[in-house]
Design a protein around this motif. Sequence first.
Motif, PDB file in Angstrom:
ATOM      1  N   LEU A  43       0.841  -1.196   0.000  1.00 49.23           N
ATOM      2  CA  LEU A  43       0.000   0.000   0.000  1.00 49.23           C
ATOM      3  C   LEU A  43       0.877   1.248   0.000  1.00 49.23           C
ATOM      4  CD1 LEU A  43      -2.621  -1.124   2.664  1.00 49.23           C
ATOM      5  CD2 LEU A  43      -2.847  -1.147   0.176  1.00 49.23           C
ATOM      6  N   PRO A  44       0.467   2.263  -0.734  1.00 47.91           N
ATOM      7  CA  PRO A  44       1.252   3.503  -0.746  1.00 47.91           C
ATOM      8  C   PRO A  44       1.153   4.222   0.600  1.00 47.91           C
ATOM      9  CG  PRO A  44      -0.746   3.755  -2.039  1.00 47.91           C
ATOM     10  CD  PRO A  44      -0.678   2.326  -1.620  1.00 47.91           C
ATOM     11  N   ALA A  45       2.223   4.947   0.955  1.00 50.88           N
ATOM     12  CA  ALA A  45       2.249   5.681   2.224  1.00 50.88           C
ATOM     13  C   ALA A  45       1.326   6.891   2.180  1.00 50.88           C
ATOM     14  CB  ALA A  45       3.672   6.119   2.545  1.00 50.88           C
ATOM     15  N   THR A  46       1.217   7.490   1.012  1.00 53.30           N
ATOM     16  CA  THR A  46       0.337   8.652   0.842  1.00 53.30           C
ATOM     17  C   THR A  46      -0.433   8.487  -0.465  1.00 53.30           C
ATOM     18  OG1 THR A  46       1.957   9.969  -0.391  1.00 53.30           O
ATOM     19  CG2 THR A  46       2.011  10.139   2.030  1.00 53.30           C
ATOM     20  N   LYS A  70       3.288   0.102  -6.319  1.00 58.78           N
ATOM     21  CA  LYS A  70       3.035  -0.840  -7.418  1.00 58.78           C
ATOM     22  C   LYS A  70       4.332  -1.522  -7.858  1.00 58.78           C
ATOM     23  CE  LYS A  70      -1.282  -0.949  -8.530  1.00 58.78           C
ATOM     24  NZ  LYS A  70      -2.002  -2.187  -8.296  1.00 58.78           N
ATOM     25  N   SER A  71       5.418  -0.762  -7.935  1.00 56.28           N
ATOM     26  CA  SER A  71       6.709  -1.326  -8.326  1.00 56.28           C
ATOM     27  C   SER A  71       7.164  -2.374  -7.317  1.00 56.28           C
ATOM     28  CB  SER A  71       7.767  -0.232  -8.441  1.00 56.28           C
ATOM     29  OG  SER A  71       7.410   0.702  -9.416  1.00 56.28           O
ATOM     30  N   CYS A  72       7.018  -2.077  -6.035  1.00 57.71           N
ATOM     31  CA  CYS A  72       7.399  -3.032  -4.990  1.00 57.71           C
ATOM     32  C   CYS A  72       6.540  -4.301  -5.068  1.00 57.71           C
ATOM     33  CB  CYS A  72       7.267  -2.397  -3.609  1.00 57.71           C
ATOM     34  SG  CYS A  72       8.519  -1.160  -3.268  1.00 57.71           S
ATOM     35  N   GLU A  73       5.264  -4.125  -5.325  1.00 54.61           N
ATOM     36  CA  GLU A  73       4.367  -5.283  -5.432  1.00 54.61           C
ATOM     37  C   GLU A  73       4.757  -6.156  -6.629  1.00 54.61           C
ATOM     38  OE1 GLU A  73      -0.392  -6.047  -5.854  1.00 54.61           O
ATOM     39  OE2 GLU A  73       0.293  -4.374  -4.605  1.00 54.61           O
ATOM     40  N   ASP A  96       4.218   7.882  -4.547  1.00 51.94           N
ATOM     41  CA  ASP A  96       4.074   6.770  -3.606  1.00 51.94           C
ATOM     42  C   ASP A  96       3.268   5.614  -4.205  1.00 51.94           C
ATOM     43  OD1 ASP A  96       5.606   7.896  -1.645  1.00 51.94           O
ATOM     44  OD2 ASP A  96       3.935   8.599  -0.419  1.00 51.94           O
ATOM     45  N   ILE A  97       2.281   5.931  -4.998  1.00 49.78           N
ATOM     46  CA  ILE A  97       1.488   4.880  -5.651  1.00 49.78           C
ATOM     47  C   ILE A  97       2.361   4.102  -6.628  1.00 49.78           C
ATOM     48  CG2 ILE A  97      -0.419   4.466  -7.250  1.00 49.78           C
ATOM     49  CD1 ILE A  97      -1.880   6.835  -5.884  1.00 49.78           C
ATOM     50  N   ILE A  98       3.194   4.790  -7.398  1.00 48.89           N
ATOM     51  CA  ILE A  98       4.097   4.129  -8.340  1.00 48.89           C
ATOM     52  C   ILE A  98       5.108   3.263  -7.589  1.00 48.89           C
ATOM     53  CG2 ILE A  98       5.940   4.547 -10.025  1.00 48.89           C
ATOM     54  CD1 ILE A  98       4.285   7.000 -10.948  1.00 48.89           C
TER      55      ILE A  98
END
Length: 157
Positions: A73-76, A86-89, A81-83
């Motif tokens: 989940l993004p921190a903000t 998603k990259s980490c996932e 943060d969303i990118i």
Amino acid sequence: MKIPDAGKLSDQIEQCRSDRQKYARAWDLSLLFLQGKQHVKYDKMQVTINLIVNIYRNVQARMTLAYPSCTVLPATESNEDIIKAKSCEYALRYYWNNDKMKRKLVDSIRWLLTCGNVGLHTKYNGEKVTTEVVSPYDLYFEPGLDDPDQCNWIAYG
């Protein structure tokens, strides 16, 4: 956490190997029963268990179906943060599939059901992150302690 010097560590691992014998005998019997060798003479005593294989297979099948999944989940709410999330996932999914974690979890479930313990060792081998399943026969806990959470060190080999 205080780690003993090499001489003391080898003595402690040898003591751990000796302490583990009572567990190893129970693990050996458990594995023999699951191989269908119910009539085992061990310590001049005959042991017979008839229903353990069906229970084992049932529990293993149920546990094997329940695979964990990952979500980052993004921190903000920011696009950055969303990118990143998603990259980490995607990286985690790549690692999961590339390292065949599904198969490794099945192996670890088998060890957990038969011996009650298993190790997962994750490391970076210079090229990629990889995880290996460590059988309880190869795990060494600090001698004199029954709870792994109390150990200052755990070794495998």
